[in-house]
Enzyme design. Structure first.
Site, PDB file in Angstrom:
ATOM      1  N   GLY A 704      10.918  15.136  -8.944  1.00  8.00           N
ATOM      2  CA  GLY A 704      11.680  14.955  -7.708  1.00  8.00           C
ATOM      3  C   GLY A 704      11.597  16.141  -6.781  1.00  8.00           C
ATOM      4  O   GLY A 704      12.324  16.195  -5.789  1.00  8.00           O
ATOM      5  N   CYS A 810       1.370  -8.344   9.853  1.00  7.37           N
ATOM      6  CA  CYS A 810       2.322  -9.271  10.455  1.00  7.37           C
ATOM      7  C   CYS A 810       3.714  -9.084   9.878  1.00  7.37           C
ATOM      8  O   CYS A 810       4.185  -9.881   9.064  1.00  7.37           O
ATOM      9  CB  CYS A 810       1.849 -10.706  10.268  1.00  7.37           C
ATOM     10  SG  CYS A 810       0.429 -11.012  11.286  1.00  7.37           S
TER      11      CYS A 810
END
Ligand code: ADP
Ligand code: ASP
Ligand code: MG
Length: 859
Positions: A704, A810
């Site tokens: 992280g 799209c």
């Protein structure tokens, strides 16, 4: 019924220049093609202040030159617009200014300016600006019907209201009566009227309070049943702090009415606080837009805010007064507070924040009718003086952290409270609705505190789709000094690669190596590093990090197989999957990976696998961290890890299956920039270590490790991490400490090159289309992540175009960069999307059957 109304409100700066009136004309005309437009204007910037000064001067018998400056402002604008000041079209404006001169002369002769007369004089600002505006619009080809706002809005004073409130800060009920507006508008599609002014039931002029034009506009939106209200001002929206004080303040893209109201009440001057009630009541959406930058999207206010806790902004409201009264009479006296508040009610003074103890009450007053030198305040003090000893602190500022469910964010806010160190705080208050935590401080401390708090609360904050660019970025602050990033040094090679017109990921292995060495060098407290290959499993990257002495952390059997095949039998592999089938564990074990178990299910289902095997457990410490909700992997709602409180049950189950517990593992999330996250975790896991006993060999603090995304975000402070870890590690000398960086090693090392395919303008918005989109890089769509974008072909030419960078997929979310300043491209230019080496190609897809960008490695 006519076409629907849209209300456009333009503030002082937005009506002060001819350039702004061209924008007003264009925006009005555009909306008038499919509806009707009600334009509400303020006085020209600074004019209300000047009129107020003229009143003060006249009261003390001086002529002053304030009114002359008001006249000059109007005539200056008229001539900038090419209008002859003597033209008949400007006669109504001139007669307003003459009226002001006449009324001021009356004040000078009598030495008195009661609130009713003051209101009438100040109203000239809006009356004159709109008369002038009518003429300018006509010149620009927009025919607008001028209406007197006093014919549309009527106040509803309360019986006890002092005259200051009745005439200078009146309130008007939010009525809906479209027929009245329709009747006043007649056949005209554009109506122009004043903000700030209304009439009393007796027909006198009254004002809605300083800054009240926003409220006029909201009331007119409610009255006309408008479908939208747009507030056009000098900044492009509501920000996480006053952008003029905090250049790093970020645009708030969307916000609910209640939270916006809270922000406005607590000092976000861009909105007059009462303006939100009328629109909220009638569900009218509000946008805040910038007159100097109509191409910017601004802030949209509508609906209710989302429910999860969040800090939204830091505000400051100066000019307040803190009143405290202390008395032993309060002790055990039921109803004391009602006696305390009685004089406030009688005198019409409203209280803002409140704090009580057994013997004292403190309240803040946002404003006192007539000011603290006035009669109302003197009578208030006299009334309170009968109850106990009164103390007044003035001026003070209320600095607030505003958001939703603030009490639930205390853990997040806590580190930022160091901002108050050595600064006296007179009162702390948490609003009953839990929308703010407020601090009353000396006024001169206000601005510095806001800057500091904002810095501490927002600079390390990762992606939040609600938040947009910083103010400095939106203003087009110059890009950081060019010249040192690897991709700048290798620009020619990159342009050659993208010369085929297709999109490409390019990785620079030297940067990966440099990152790996930097990490190992800075963190000697960590004994062993594992590269979290999910960030970027490209074989050349696996080989590079392995050559730097990193093991590989894998989360699927496919990753284990790939790493083993590529790196050979000797490479240390750690298998840390979640919700994976038992079969994967069996195959990973067969390939020599160390196993991390995240629950007792494996003990039940795969006893044979565990018998005599060394394993680690993955624990959930109960909280997570990271740049986005979706990448926080701790806490009750997350699917990862075994609850730390139930560690003993898991240990017993594993022991029962014959496994030997050698490791403890936890992972908080992704993209963390605060070293405290791992230190807190290390403390908790060190606490568990004693319960494991001598079999324990290692503790893995997960990964992280974040990389700054936005300019101005601080780097992860590795020195602070090392210092904290060294202390903890000293207490457990036999333990091997591990860390699993992924992004940290590869994010900066990768770029996505995307040739420009189209440039299109829709209304004010410019779209720059590139050869690939979310099929190659999904992070912006998924997390609202921010990746730097530069026009590599023209680099280092400074940015000059504000645009939306979009792909060909799209989906409306297929936006790689929202609201970006880039160097205006031509079709064929190559845009470079930076910080794309981690979770770029690794998360790509062939959505729409468009293949994602191919990868090239630079040795
Ligand atoms: P107008 O004359 O258009 O009504 P105002 O001066 O009343 O404009 O409001 C705009 C100003 O509000 C901005 O110039 C900005 O300095 C200030 N402001 C204070 N807090 C905020 C905030 N949180 N977001 C945006 N603007 C803010
Ligand atoms: N002109 C008024 C003021 O300056 C109202 C406004 O601009 O909103 O307070
Ligand atoms: Mg304003």
């Amino acid at each position: 019924m006519g076409a629907p109304w849209t209300v456009l409100k333009f503030g002082g700066d937005s009506v002060a220049t001819y350039e702004s009136w061209r924008t007003i004309a264009r925006e009005t005309a555009e909306r008038a093609t499919h509806g009707r437009v009600l334009v509400v204007c303020s006085a020209l910037a600074g004019v209300t202040d000047l009129l107020l000064k003229a009143v003060t001067d006249a009261r003390s018998g001086n002529a002053g030159d304030a009114l002359a400056r008001v006249e000059r402002a109007h005539l200056g604008l008229a001539s900038a617009a090419g209008l002859d000041p003597a033209a008949p079209a400007l006669a109504p404006m001139r007669s307003q200014l003459e009226e002001a001169a006449r009324l001021l002369e009356g004040v000078r002769l009598t030495g008195e300016a009661p609130p009713r007369l003051t209101a009438r004089i100040l109203a000239v600002g809006e009356l004159a600006s709109t008369r002038l505006g009518e003429a300018i619009l006509a010149k620009l080809g927009v025919k607008a019907r001028w209406l007197d706002a006093r014919d549309l809005l009527e106040s509803a004073p309360r019986p006890l209201d002092p005259d200051e409130r009745r005439y200078l800060a009146a309130s008007v009920p939010p009525t809906r009566a479209p027929e009245r507006v329709d009747a006043a508008a007649g056949e005209d599609r554009v109506v122009l009227t004043q903000g700030f002014i209304a009439r009393t039931p007796e027909g006198h002029t009254c004002l809605l309070g300083r800054g009240g034009s926003d409220t006029s506009a909201a009331l007119l939106a409610a009255l006309s049943g408008a479908e939208a209200l747009e507030i056009w001002t000098d900044v492009p929206g509501l920000f996480t702090a006053d952008p003029r004080q905090v250049p790093a303040a970020r645009l708030i893209r969307n916000i609910g009415y209640r939270e916006a109201r809270e922000l406005a009440s607590l000092g976000a001057k861009v909105l007059h606080p009462p303006c939100l009630d009328p629109v909220a009541r009638h569900g009218i959406p509000v946008s805040i837009r910038a007159t100097p930058h109509p191409e910017m999207p601004g802030t949209r206010i509508e609906g209710e805010s989302e429910a999860h806790p969040a800090v939204t902004a830091v505000t400051c409201r100066p000019g307040g007064t803190l009143l405290s009264i202390s008395t032993v009479a309060m002790w055990d006296t039921p109803g004391f507070l009602s006696r305390f508040f009685a004089p406030f009610e009688t005198l019409g003074v409203s209280v803002d924040l409140i704090g009580t103890s057994e013997t004292a009450v403190s309240v803040t007053l946002d404003s006192v009718p007539g000011g603290i030198d006035g009669a109302v305040f003197r009578r208030l003090l006299a009334g309170l003086g009968e109850l106990g000893e009164v103390q007044v602190i003035h001026p003070c500022a209320v600095v607030s952290i505003v958001g939703r469910r603030i009490r639930a964010t205390l853990g997040e806010i806590a580190p930022a409270l160091t901002a108050f160190q050595e600064r006296p705080v007179h009162l702390i208050s948490n609003s009953a609705e839990d929308l703010n935590l407020s601090f009353v401080v000396d006024e001169e401390e206000g601005t510095a505190l806001v800057r500091r708090l904002h810095d501490l609360l927002f600079s390390a904050r990762g992606d939040d789709p609600r938040l947009g660019p910083t103010w400095e970025r939106l203003r087009g602050a110059p890009a950081p000094e060019a010249g040192t990033a690897w991709w700048e040094l290798r620009r020619a090679e990159l342009l050659a690669i993208a010369g085929d017109g297709r999109a490409h990921y390019v990785y620079d292995l030297a940067t990966v190596r440099e990152r790996a060495r930097r990490l190992k060098g800075a963190l000697p407290a960590i004994d062993r590093f594992y590269y979290s290959m999910k960030a970027n499993p490209h074989p050349a990257i696996l080989e590079t990090v392995a050559a730097e002495g990193f093991g590989i952390e894998c989360v699927s059997i496919q990753e284990v197989e790939t790493a083993r095949a590529r790196l050979g039998a000797g490479a240390p592999l750690l298998f840390t999957p979640n919700f994976c089938a038992v079969d994967e564990y069996v195959r990973a074990a067969a390939l020599g990976a160390e196993l991390t178990v995240d629950g007792p299910h494996l003990a039940r289902e795969a006893g044979a696998l565990l018998e005599g095997r060394e394993v680690a457990v993955r624990l959930d410490p109960g909280w997570g961290a990271g740049h986005n909700e979706k990448v926080r992997t701790g806490g009750a709602g997350s699917k990862f890890g075994h609850p730390i409180d139930e560690f003993d049950e898991l240990a017993t189950a594993l022991a029962g299956a014959g496994a030997r517990l050698v490791g403890l593992h936890a992972h908080l999330g992704s993209g963390i920039l605060a070293p405290q996250a791992w230190l807190a975790l290390a403390h908790v896991l060190a606490g568990i270590a004693a319960r494991v006993g001598p079999s324990l060999r290692w503790i893995d603090l997960g990964g992280g490790l974040g990389v700054p995304e936005r300019p101005g975000q601080p780097e992860l402070d590795l020195d602070a991490l090392q210092a904290g870890l060294a202390t903890i590690a000293r207490a457990l000398p036999a333990i091997e400490w591990r860390l699993e960086p992924g992004r940290y090693l590869v994010a900066d090392a990768g770029v996505l090159l995307a040739p420009v395919t189209q440039i299109r303008r829709k209304a004010q918005t410019v779209f720059v289309g590139v050869a690939t989109g979310m099929n190659s890089l999904i992070r912006p769509a998924l997390y609202g992540a921010w990746h730097p974008i530069v026009n590599l072909t023209r680099h280092p030419a400074p940015p000059d175009l504000f645009a939306q960078v979009v792909g060909p997929i799209c989906e409306s979310g297929d936006v790689l960069g929202r609201d970006r300043w880039i160097r205006a491209p031509s079709v064929g230019d190559v845009l470079l999307i930076g910080n794309a080496g981690a979770y770029g190609r690794a998360m790509a897809s062939s959505y729409n059957l468009r293949p994602p960008a191919e990868e090239t490695v630079l040795a």
